[in-house]
Design a protein around this motif. Sequence first.
Motif, mmCIF file in Angstrom:
data_model
loop_
_atom_site.group_PDB
_atom_site.id
_atom_site.type_symbol
_atom_site.label_atom_id
_atom_site.label_comp_id
_atom_site.label_asym_id
_atom_site.label_seq_id
_atom_site.Cartn_x
_atom_site.Cartn_y
_atom_site.Cartn_z
ATOM 1 N N ARG A 110 0.822 -1.024 0.066
ATOM 2 C CA ARG A 110 -0.006 0.035 0.012
ATOM 3 C C ARG A 110 0.841 1.326 -0.033
ATOM 4 N N PHE A 111 0.865 2.170 -0.730
ATOM 5 C CA PHE A 111 1.419 3.252 -1.072
ATOM 6 C C PHE A 111 0.593 4.377 -0.807
ATOM 7 N N LYS A 112 0.569 4.858 0.167
ATOM 8 C CA LYS A 112 -0.324 6.168 0.768
ATOM 9 C C LYS A 112 0.249 7.421 0.013
ATOM 10 N N ALA A 113 -0.628 8.225 -0.103
ATOM 11 C CA ALA A 113 -0.424 9.531 -0.753
ATOM 12 C C ALA A 113 0.514 10.337 0.154
ATOM 13 N N ASP A 114 0.742 10.151 1.364
ATOM 14 C CA ASP A 114 1.516 11.130 2.249
ATOM 15 C C ASP A 114 2.997 10.398 2.328
ATOM 16 N N ASP A 133 6.770 -1.351 7.326
ATOM 17 C CA ASP A 133 6.513 0.002 7.350
ATOM 18 C C ASP A 133 7.488 0.794 6.592
ATOM 19 N N TYR A 134 7.154 1.452 5.814
ATOM 20 C CA TYR A 134 8.019 2.113 4.827
ATOM 21 C C TYR A 134 7.736 3.541 4.622
ATOM 22 N N SER A 135 8.813 4.396 4.097
ATOM 23 C CA SER A 135 8.293 5.649 3.280
ATOM 24 C C SER A 135 8.637 5.486 1.957
ATOM 25 N N TRP A 136 8.180 6.264 0.948
ATOM 26 C CA TRP A 136 8.645 6.112 -0.319
ATOM 27 C C TRP A 136 8.412 7.649 -0.924
ATOM 28 N N HIS A 137 9.165 7.747 -1.994
ATOM 29 C CA HIS A 137 9.624 9.004 -2.621
ATOM 30 C C HIS A 137 9.723 8.731 -4.234
ATOM 31 N N ARG A 138 8.703 9.470 -4.708
ATOM 32 C CA ARG A 138 8.710 9.366 -6.308
ATOM 33 C C ARG A 138 9.580 10.424 -6.865
ATOM 34 N N GLN A 139 10.323 10.312 -8.088
ATOM 35 C CA GLN A 139 10.971 11.115 -8.707
ATOM 36 C C GLN A 139 10.888 10.953 -10.023
#
Length: 156
Positions: free
Chosen positions: A57-61, A86-92
């Motif tokens: 699940r990639f949440k918008a935040d 649990d993770y954080s993601w960043h799109r570039q």
Amino acid sequence: MRKSLLAVALFVAFILPWALVLLVRPAEPVPEWCEFPYRIQNEAQPAGVINATVRNRFKADGSGSSILTGTITLRDRHYQLNRVSDYSWHRQGDFMLVNTHQVQIMANDTVPAALAAQVLFTSGREANNDFYQMYQLPNGDQIINYSGMPRLYCHT
């Protein structure tokens, strides 16, 4: 003066167009839910088979979670796999960086820690960082690649 004009002309001709393409290019949205089954047959040591399913699940935040469930079979020994990350993601652009912060081993998970460190999918390991490349297919589905191999296939 002539050298500076030449430098500006070269910048405008060669670098500026690429910068504009990278900055202006629209990015496809990251799918909120993504599930994929995978099977890995390891012929090296330890030899065995992993049959699992990953639900992301990639949440918008920029936060997310992943559930890894399945079995690991090694030399006629069977282990149950059940972990939540649990993770954080960043799109570039066409790339995504995923930082795994915490992995919780559920009560029915029987995979020994030493074995898990050797055979688990990288997102199932704490303090792991992965880069992914993303590509949207004409039908709207997305392929998220890792090391040149399809990693996640997200049907939207």
